[in-house]
Design an enzyme around this catalytic site. Structure first.
Site, PDB file in Angstrom:
ATOM      1  N   HIS A   1      93.963 -12.115 -40.089  1.00  0.00           N
ATOM      2  CA  HIS A   1      94.571 -13.423 -40.348  1.00  0.00           C
ATOM      3  C   HIS A   1      93.459 -14.436 -40.612  1.00  0.00           C
ATOM      4  O   HIS A   1      92.589 -14.654 -39.765  1.00  0.00           O
ATOM      5  CB  HIS A   1      95.413 -13.836 -39.136  1.00  0.00           C
ATOM      6  CG  HIS A   1      96.293 -15.016 -39.371  1.00  0.00           C
ATOM      7  ND1 HIS A   1      97.503 -14.930 -40.023  1.00  0.00           N
ATOM      8  CD2 HIS A   1      96.141 -16.330 -39.032  1.00  0.00           C
ATOM      9  CE1 HIS A   1      98.068 -16.122 -40.069  1.00  0.00           C
ATOM     10  NE2 HIS A   1      97.252 -16.992 -39.481  1.00  0.00           N
TER      11      HIS A   1
ATOM     12  N   MET B   1     105.146 -21.262 -36.162  1.00  0.00           N
ATOM     13  CA  MET B   1     103.988 -21.670 -35.364  1.00  0.00           C
ATOM     14  C   MET B   1     104.418 -21.942 -33.927  1.00  0.00           C
ATOM     15  O   MET B   1     105.353 -22.711 -33.692  1.00  0.00           O
ATOM     16  CB  MET B   1     103.349 -22.924 -35.953  1.00  0.00           C
ATOM     17  CG  MET B   1     102.728 -22.755 -37.336  1.00  0.00           C
ATOM     18  SD  MET B   1     101.345 -21.590 -37.373  1.00  0.00           S
ATOM     19  CE  MET B   1     100.173 -22.398 -36.261  1.00  0.00           C
TER      20      MET B   1
ATOM     21  N   SER C   1      93.229 -13.129 -35.641  1.00  0.00           N
ATOM     22  CA  SER C   1      92.806 -14.348 -36.328  1.00  0.00           C
ATOM     23  C   SER C   1      91.297 -14.505 -36.241  1.00  0.00           C
ATOM     24  O   SER C   1      90.725 -14.545 -35.149  1.00  0.00           O
ATOM     25  CB  SER C   1      93.470 -15.574 -35.701  1.00  0.00           C
ATOM     26  OG  SER C   1      92.867 -16.760 -36.184  1.00  0.00           O
TER      27      SER C   1
ATOM     28  N   ASP D   1      92.599 -18.251 -41.460  1.00  0.00           N
ATOM     29  CA  ASP D   1      93.110 -19.623 -41.449  1.00  0.00           C
ATOM     30  C   ASP D   1      92.250 -20.522 -42.324  1.00  0.00           C
ATOM     31  O   ASP D   1      91.065 -20.724 -42.051  1.00  0.00           O
ATOM     32  CB  ASP D   1      93.120 -20.175 -40.020  1.00  0.00           C
ATOM     33  CG  ASP D   1      94.178 -19.516 -39.164  1.00  0.00           C
ATOM     34  OD1 ASP D   1      95.361 -19.601 -39.523  1.00  0.00           O
ATOM     35  OD2 ASP D   1      93.827 -18.922 -38.129  1.00  0.00           O
TER      36      ASP D   1
ATOM     37  N   MET E   1      91.784 -24.270 -43.521  1.00  0.00           N
ATOM     38  CA  MET E   1      92.160 -25.638 -43.137  1.00  0.00           C
ATOM     39  C   MET E   1      91.315 -26.639 -43.919  1.00  0.00           C
ATOM     40  O   MET E   1      90.118 -26.418 -44.131  1.00  0.00           O
ATOM     41  CB  MET E   1      91.947 -25.859 -41.644  1.00  0.00           C
ATOM     42  CG  MET E   1      92.596 -24.824 -40.759  1.00  0.00           C
ATOM     43  SD  MET E   1      92.371 -25.237 -39.012  1.00  0.00           S
ATOM     44  CE  MET E   1      92.765 -23.668 -38.256  1.00  0.00           C
TER      45      MET E   1
ATOM     46  N   HIS F   1      96.436 -17.739 -44.258  1.00  0.00           N
ATOM     47  CA  HIS F   1      97.341 -18.809 -43.806  1.00  0.00           C
ATOM     48  C   HIS F   1      96.736 -20.137 -44.241  1.00  0.00           C
ATOM     49  O   HIS F   1      95.701 -20.548 -43.724  1.00  0.00           O
ATOM     50  CB  HIS F   1      97.492 -18.724 -42.289  1.00  0.00           C
ATOM     51  CG  HIS F   1      98.323 -19.815 -41.692  1.00  0.00           C
ATOM     52  ND1 HIS F   1      98.323 -20.087 -40.337  1.00  0.00           N
ATOM     53  CD2 HIS F   1      99.182 -20.717 -42.246  1.00  0.00           C
ATOM     54  CE1 HIS F   1      99.144 -21.091 -40.094  1.00  0.00           C
ATOM     55  NE2 HIS F   1      99.655 -21.493 -41.230  1.00  0.00           N
TER      56      HIS F   1
ATOM     57  N   ASP G   1     102.501 -17.243 -34.570  1.00  0.00           N
ATOM     58  CA  ASP G   1     101.079 -17.564 -34.490  1.00  0.00           C
ATOM     59  C   ASP G   1     100.886 -18.705 -33.505  1.00  0.00           C
ATOM     60  O   ASP G   1     101.459 -19.776 -33.671  1.00  0.00           O
ATOM     61  CB  ASP G   1     100.586 -17.966 -35.886  1.00  0.00           C
ATOM     62  CG  ASP G   1      99.101 -18.334 -35.915  1.00  0.00           C
ATOM     63  OD1 ASP G   1      98.427 -18.208 -34.880  1.00  0.00           O
ATOM     64  OD2 ASP G   1      98.627 -18.739 -36.991  1.00  0.00           O
TER      65      ASP G   1
ATOM     66  N   MET H   1      96.579 -23.899 -44.292  1.00  0.00           N
ATOM     67  CA  MET H   1      96.947 -25.167 -43.653  1.00  0.00           C
ATOM     68  C   MET H   1      96.285 -26.279 -44.452  1.00  0.00           C
ATOM     69  O   MET H   1      95.328 -26.919 -44.031  1.00  0.00           O
ATOM     70  CB  MET H   1      96.505 -25.160 -42.187  1.00  0.00           C
ATOM     71  CG  MET H   1      97.335 -24.206 -41.341  1.00  0.00           C
ATOM     72  SD  MET H   1      96.729 -24.070 -39.644  1.00  0.00           S
ATOM     73  CE  MET H   1      95.886 -22.510 -39.745  1.00  0.00           C
TER      74      MET H   1
END
Length: 222
Positions: A32, A136, A9, A34, A36, A65, A174, A67
Protein backbone atom coordinates in the site's frame (compact mmCIF):
# COMPACT_ATOMS: atom_id res chain seq x y z
CA UNK A 1 -14.01 -15.82 1.52
CA UNK A 2 -10.61 -17.00 0.46
CA UNK A 3 -7.63 -15.72 2.41
CA UNK A 4 -7.96 -12.11 3.46
CA UNK A 5 -5.79 -9.67 1.53
CA UNK A 6 -3.08 -7.95 3.59
CA UNK A 7 -1.54 -4.80 2.11
CA UNK A 8 1.29 -3.42 4.27
CA UNK A 9 1.56 0.36 4.19
CA UNK A 10 5.00 1.72 3.39
CA UNK A 11 4.26 4.73 5.58
CA UNK A 12 5.59 2.48 8.34
CA UNK A 13 8.60 1.27 6.35
CA UNK A 14 12.17 2.57 6.54
CA UNK A 15 12.33 5.08 3.69
CA UNK A 16 16.13 4.94 3.59
CA UNK A 17 16.09 1.15 3.25
CA UNK A 18 12.91 0.81 1.22
CA UNK A 19 14.09 -1.99 -1.05
CA UNK A 20 15.16 -4.11 1.92
CA UNK A 21 11.87 -3.49 3.71
CA UNK A 22 9.88 -4.38 0.60
CA UNK A 23 11.78 -7.68 0.41
CA UNK A 24 10.56 -8.48 3.93
CA UNK A 25 6.87 -8.48 2.83
CA UNK A 26 7.06 -10.84 -0.14
CA UNK A 27 4.05 -12.82 1.14
CA UNK A 28 1.80 -9.73 1.19
CA UNK A 29 -0.96 -9.41 -1.41
CA UNK A 30 -0.10 -5.82 -2.35
CA UNK A 31 2.06 -3.04 -0.95
CA UNK A 32 0.00 0.00 0.00
CA UNK A 33 1.59 3.23 -1.21
CA UNK A 34 0.21 6.45 0.30
CA UNK A 35 0.66 9.50 -1.92
CA UNK A 36 -0.04 12.76 -0.04
CA UNK A 37 0.21 16.29 -1.42
CA UNK A 38 0.02 18.49 1.72
CA UNK A 39 -3.22 19.97 0.35
CA UNK A 40 -5.89 17.27 0.56
CA UNK A 41 -4.25 16.07 3.78
CA UNK A 42 -1.77 17.92 6.03
CA UNK A 43 1.19 15.72 5.15
CA UNK A 44 3.57 15.31 2.24
CA UNK A 45 5.01 11.97 1.17
CA UNK A 46 6.17 11.42 -2.41
CA UNK A 47 5.04 11.51 -6.00
CA UNK A 48 5.34 9.63 -9.29
CA UNK A 49 9.14 9.22 -9.32
CA UNK A 50 9.20 7.46 -5.96
CA UNK A 51 6.19 5.34 -6.87
CA UNK A 52 7.92 4.30 -10.08
CA UNK A 53 11.00 3.15 -8.15
CA UNK A 54 8.83 1.21 -5.71
CA UNK A 55 7.07 -0.34 -8.68
CA UNK A 56 10.43 -1.44 -10.08
CA UNK A 57 11.68 -2.99 -6.83
CA UNK A 58 8.58 -4.33 -5.07
CA UNK A 59 8.08 -8.13 -4.97
CA UNK A 60 4.29 -7.62 -4.84
CA UNK A 61 1.90 -5.42 -6.85
CA UNK A 62 1.27 -1.80 -5.86
CA UNK A 63 -1.96 -0.60 -4.24
CA UNK A 64 -1.62 3.19 -4.60
CA UNK A 65 -3.79 5.37 -2.34
CA UNK A 66 -3.96 8.96 -3.57
CA UNK A 67 -4.65 11.50 -0.83
CA UNK A 68 -4.38 14.39 -3.25
CA UNK A 69 -6.54 17.14 -4.69
CA UNK A 70 -7.58 17.14 -8.35
CA UNK A 71 -7.61 13.37 -8.59
CA UNK A 72 -9.24 13.52 -12.03
CA UNK A 73 -6.05 15.08 -13.39
CA UNK A 74 -3.38 13.13 -11.53
CA UNK A 75 -4.72 9.62 -10.86
CA UNK A 76 -4.34 8.25 -14.41
CA UNK A 77 -0.59 8.91 -14.31
CA UNK A 78 -0.19 6.41 -11.47
CA UNK A 79 -2.05 3.77 -13.45
CA UNK A 80 0.28 4.49 -16.37
CA UNK A 81 3.26 3.76 -14.09
CA UNK A 82 1.97 0.21 -13.82
CA UNK A 83 0.30 0.27 -10.41
CA UNK A 84 -2.00 -2.74 -10.06
CA UNK A 85 -4.57 -0.67 -8.16
CA UNK A 86 -5.14 3.08 -7.90
CA UNK A 87 -7.52 4.48 -5.28
CA UNK A 88 -8.59 8.12 -5.27
CA UNK A 89 -10.75 9.93 -2.73
CA UNK A 90 -14.41 10.50 -3.51
CA UNK A 91 -14.05 13.94 -1.93
CA UNK A 92 -11.26 14.88 -4.38
CA UNK A 93 -12.83 13.79 -7.68
CA UNK A 94 -15.19 15.82 -9.84
CA UNK A 95 -16.21 12.82 -11.95
CA UNK A 96 -15.49 9.65 -9.93
CA UNK A 97 -17.19 7.17 -12.26
CA UNK A 98 -15.48 8.58 -15.35
CA UNK A 99 -12.15 8.53 -13.53
CA UNK A 100 -12.62 4.92 -12.44
CA UNK A 101 -13.41 3.95 -16.02
CA UNK A 102 -10.26 5.72 -17.19
CA UNK A 103 -8.10 3.86 -14.64
CA UNK A 104 -9.55 0.55 -15.75
CA UNK A 105 -9.01 1.47 -19.40
CA UNK A 106 -5.30 2.04 -18.68
CA UNK A 107 -5.12 -1.36 -16.99
CA UNK A 108 -5.31 -0.66 -13.26
CA UNK A 109 -7.92 -1.70 -10.75
CA UNK A 110 -9.97 1.35 -9.78
CA UNK A 111 -10.63 2.17 -6.14
CA UNK A 112 -12.49 4.94 -4.37
CA UNK A 113 -11.87 5.99 -0.77
CA UNK A 114 -14.06 7.80 1.75
CA UNK A 115 -13.01 9.82 4.78
CA UNK A 116 -14.64 9.12 8.17
CA UNK A 117 -17.10 12.00 7.71
CA UNK A 118 -18.20 10.91 4.21
CA UNK A 119 -21.31 8.78 3.70
CA UNK A 120 -21.09 5.64 1.56
CA UNK A 121 -24.71 5.55 0.42
CA UNK A 122 -24.02 7.65 -2.72
CA UNK A 123 -21.80 4.79 -3.94
CA UNK A 124 -24.53 2.15 -3.78
CA UNK A 125 -25.84 2.71 -7.30
CA UNK A 126 -22.35 2.65 -8.84
CA UNK A 127 -20.66 -0.16 -6.88
CA UNK A 128 -19.62 -2.07 -9.99
CA UNK A 129 -17.86 0.97 -11.43
CA UNK A 130 -15.17 0.31 -8.82
CA UNK A 131 -12.97 -2.67 -8.05
CA UNK A 132 -12.39 -1.55 -4.47
CA UNK A 133 -13.96 0.77 -1.91
CA UNK A 134 -11.69 1.97 0.87
CA UNK A 135 -13.26 2.94 4.19
CA UNK A 136 -10.83 5.01 6.25
CA UNK A 137 -10.82 4.08 9.94
CA UNK A 138 -8.61 7.06 10.78
CA UNK A 139 -8.50 10.61 9.46
CA UNK A 140 -6.23 10.33 6.42
CA UNK A 141 -2.83 11.95 6.58
CA UNK A 142 -0.67 10.18 9.15
CA UNK A 143 0.19 6.62 10.11
CA UNK A 144 0.01 5.27 13.65
CA UNK A 145 -3.43 6.67 14.53
CA UNK A 146 -6.01 4.90 16.66
CA UNK A 147 -8.71 2.77 15.02
CA UNK A 148 -12.11 4.47 14.67
CA UNK A 149 -14.59 1.70 15.43
CA UNK A 150 -17.53 4.00 14.60
CA UNK A 151 -16.66 3.50 10.91
CA UNK A 152 -17.44 -0.23 10.98
CA UNK A 153 -21.17 0.23 10.25
CA UNK A 154 -20.17 1.77 6.91
CA UNK A 155 -18.38 -1.44 5.99
CA UNK A 156 -21.41 -3.49 6.96
CA UNK A 157 -23.75 -1.33 4.87
CA UNK A 158 -21.42 -1.64 1.89
CA UNK A 159 -21.06 -5.38 2.39
CA UNK A 160 -24.82 -5.92 2.61
CA UNK A 161 -25.47 -3.75 -0.44
CA UNK A 162 -22.77 -5.49 -2.46
CA UNK A 163 -24.23 -8.88 -1.55
CA UNK A 164 -27.73 -7.69 -2.47
CA UNK A 165 -26.54 -6.50 -5.87
CA UNK A 166 -24.21 -9.43 -6.55
CA UNK A 167 -21.22 -7.07 -6.72
CA UNK A 168 -17.67 -8.42 -6.49
CA UNK A 169 -16.22 -5.12 -5.23
CA UNK A 170 -13.45 -5.48 -2.64
CA UNK A 171 -14.00 -3.70 0.67
CA UNK A 172 -10.78 -2.30 2.04
CA UNK A 173 -10.12 -0.78 5.46
CA UNK A 174 -7.17 1.45 6.35
CA UNK A 175 -6.21 2.93 9.69
CA UNK A 176 -5.24 1.40 13.02
CA UNK A 177 -5.37 -2.17 11.70
CA UNK A 178 -3.60 -4.63 14.02
CA UNK A 179 -4.16 -8.12 15.41
CA UNK A 180 -6.53 -6.57 17.96
CA UNK A 181 -8.71 -4.69 15.42
CA UNK A 182 -8.57 -6.71 12.20
CA UNK A 183 -11.16 -9.27 13.33
CA UNK A 184 -13.69 -6.49 14.02
CA UNK A 185 -13.13 -5.01 10.56
CA UNK A 186 -13.45 -8.45 8.94
CA UNK A 187 -16.62 -9.19 10.88
CA UNK A 188 -18.06 -5.91 9.58
CA UNK A 189 -17.41 -7.02 5.99
CA UNK A 190 -13.89 -5.93 5.01
CA UNK A 191 -11.82 -8.37 2.95
CA UNK A 192 -8.75 -6.23 2.20
CA UNK A 193 -6.68 -4.71 5.01
CA UNK A 194 -4.01 -2.03 5.11
CA UNK A 195 -1.60 -2.48 8.00
CA UNK A 196 1.46 -0.36 8.69
CA UNK A 197 3.26 -0.65 12.00
CA UNK A 198 1.57 -4.01 12.71
CA UNK A 199 3.67 -5.41 9.83
CA UNK A 200 6.78 -3.28 9.49
CA UNK A 201 7.10 -2.88 13.25
CA UNK A 202 7.16 -6.64 13.77
CA UNK A 203 10.38 -8.60 14.19
CA UNK A 204 9.19 -10.95 11.43
CA UNK A 205 6.94 -9.06 8.96
CA UNK A 206 6.10 -12.23 6.98
CA UNK A 207 4.85 -13.94 10.14
CA UNK A 208 2.87 -10.82 11.08
CA UNK A 209 1.20 -10.82 7.65
CA UNK A 210 0.29 -14.50 8.00
CA UNK A 211 -1.15 -13.93 11.47
CA UNK A 212 -3.24 -10.96 10.34
CA UNK A 213 -4.51 -12.86 7.31
CA UNK A 214 -5.54 -15.88 9.37
CA UNK A 215 -7.27 -13.73 11.99
CA UNK A 216 -9.21 -11.81 9.35
CA UNK A 217 -10.20 -14.86 7.34
CA UNK A 218 -11.62 -16.60 10.41
CA UNK A 219 -13.66 -13.56 11.40
CA UNK A 220 -15.03 -12.51 8.00
CA UNK A 221 -18.79 -12.28 7.48
CA UNK A 222 -20.43 -15.00 5.42
Amino acid sequence: MSDARINPSILAADFVNMQADLARIANADFVHVDVMDNHFVPNLTFGPQMVQRIQETSPVPLDVHLMITDADRWAPGYAELGAASVTFHLEAAEHPVALARRLRQIGSRAGVAVKPTTAVEPLFDVLDEFDQILVMTVEPGFGGQSFLADQLPKLTRLYDEARRRGSQVWLQVDGGISESTIARAAAAGADTFVAGSAVFGAADPDAAIAALRARAASAHRH
